[in-house]
Design an enzyme around this catalytic site. Structure first.
Site, PDB file in Angstrom:
ATOM      1  CG  ASP A 133      72.511 -17.593  28.082  1.00  0.00           C
ATOM      2  OD1 ASP A 133      72.918 -18.747  27.872  1.00  0.00           O
ATOM      3  OD2 ASP A 133      73.214 -16.706  28.624  1.00  0.00           O
TER       4      ASP A 133
ATOM      5  CG  HIS B 278      73.074 -25.988  28.772  1.00  0.00           C
ATOM      6  ND1 HIS B 278      73.974 -26.567  29.629  1.00  0.00           N
ATOM      7  CD2 HIS B 278      73.763 -25.050  28.081  1.00  0.00           C
ATOM      8  CE1 HIS B 278      75.156 -25.999  29.461  1.00  0.00           C
ATOM      9  NE2 HIS B 278      75.065 -25.082  28.513  1.00  0.00           N
TER      10      HIS B 278
HETATM   11  P1  AMP Z   1      77.630 -23.396  28.231  1.00  0.00           P
HETATM   12  O1  AMP Z   1      78.834 -22.538  28.039  1.00  0.00           O
HETATM   13  O2  AMP Z   1      77.212 -24.136  26.993  1.00  0.00           O
HETATM   14  O3  AMP Z   1      77.782 -24.320  29.431  1.00  0.00           O
HETATM   15  O4  AMP Z   1      76.421 -22.415  28.517  1.00  0.00           O
HETATM   16  C1  AMP Z   1      76.051 -21.996  29.796  1.00  0.00           C
HETATM   17  C2  AMP Z   1      75.153 -20.824  29.615  1.00  0.00           C
HETATM   18  O5  AMP Z   1      74.486 -20.562  30.829  1.00  0.00           O
HETATM   19  C3  AMP Z   1      75.868 -19.526  29.213  1.00  0.00           C
HETATM   20  O6  AMP Z   1      75.374 -19.074  27.952  1.00  0.00           O
HETATM   21  C4  AMP Z   1      75.523 -18.563  30.344  1.00  0.00           C
HETATM   22  O7  AMP Z   1      75.323 -17.239  29.905  1.00  0.00           O
HETATM   23  C5  AMP Z   1      74.258 -19.186  30.914  1.00  0.00           C
HETATM   24  N1  AMP Z   1      73.990 -18.851  32.307  1.00  0.00           N
HETATM   25  C6  AMP Z   1      74.836 -18.930  33.361  1.00  0.00           C
HETATM   26  N2  AMP Z   1      74.225 -18.539  34.496  1.00  0.00           N
HETATM   27  C7  AMP Z   1      72.942 -18.214  34.145  1.00  0.00           C
HETATM   28  C8  AMP Z   1      71.810 -17.735  34.870  1.00  0.00           C
HETATM   29  N3  AMP Z   1      71.842 -17.506  36.186  1.00  0.00           N
HETATM   30  N4  AMP Z   1      70.663 -17.507  34.180  1.00  0.00           N
HETATM   31  C9  AMP Z   1      70.598 -17.739  32.852  1.00  0.00           C
HETATM   32  N5  AMP Z   1      71.644 -18.185  32.119  1.00  0.00           N
HETATM   33  C10 AMP Z   1      72.798 -18.418  32.757  1.00  0.00           C
END
Ligand code: AMP
Length: 115
Positions: A31, A101
């Site tokens: 993440d 996810h």
């Molecule tokens: P959610 O809030 O459950 O939808 O989680 C989405 C997650 O994706 C968050 O923890 C973000 O930090 C992560 N995220 C968003 N963009 C990226 C990226 N480019 N690479 C890795 N993680 C990401």
């Protein structure tokens, strides 16, 4: 062409990320904004919008995502100490990326509360 979500770009290596594991069905990567010392996302390669879209036909993917999470925890040697698996769904669950996810969180004693 339909706009592709950020996880699609990670899965298909269109943007850089720290991929931990990948097979035909699943990708796991770090993440970008970790909430604990270990924070890995496990996603299906084929987009499913949220856990609400799980049904009789596609439910095996959840078992495979959890199985991949356990394998990663064992391989990275934090399985014994323990960890947390979280799936956020839609607005009240604060899902921000519309591509199913699992959050795999560990590497410290996590907080007691979920809310
Ligand atoms: P959610 O809030 O459950 O939808 O989680 C989405 C997650 O994706 C968050 O923890 C973000 O930090 C992560 N995220 C968003 N963009 C990226 C990226 N480019 N690479 C890795 N993680 C990401």
């Amino acid at each position: 062409m339909k706009k592709k979500n950020i996880f699609y770009k990670i899965i298909n290596k269109k943007i850089p990320s720290k991929i931990i594991y990948q097979d035909k069905e699943i990708t796991a990567f770090e993440d970008i904004n970790p909430q604990s010392p270990i924070h890995i996302l496990i996603v299906p390669n084929k987009r499913i919008k949220s856990i609400n879209e799980i049904n009789e036909k596609n439910k095996n993917i959840i078992g495979n995502m959890i199985s991949a999470s356990v394998k990663i925890a064992k391989k990275l040697k934090f399985a014994k100490n323990g960890y947390r698996i979280v799936i956020n769904c839609n607005k009240h669950g604060r899902q921000t990326v519309q591509h199913l996810h699992i959050h795999l969180l560990g590497g410290k004693m996590l907080g007691k509360k979920f809310n």
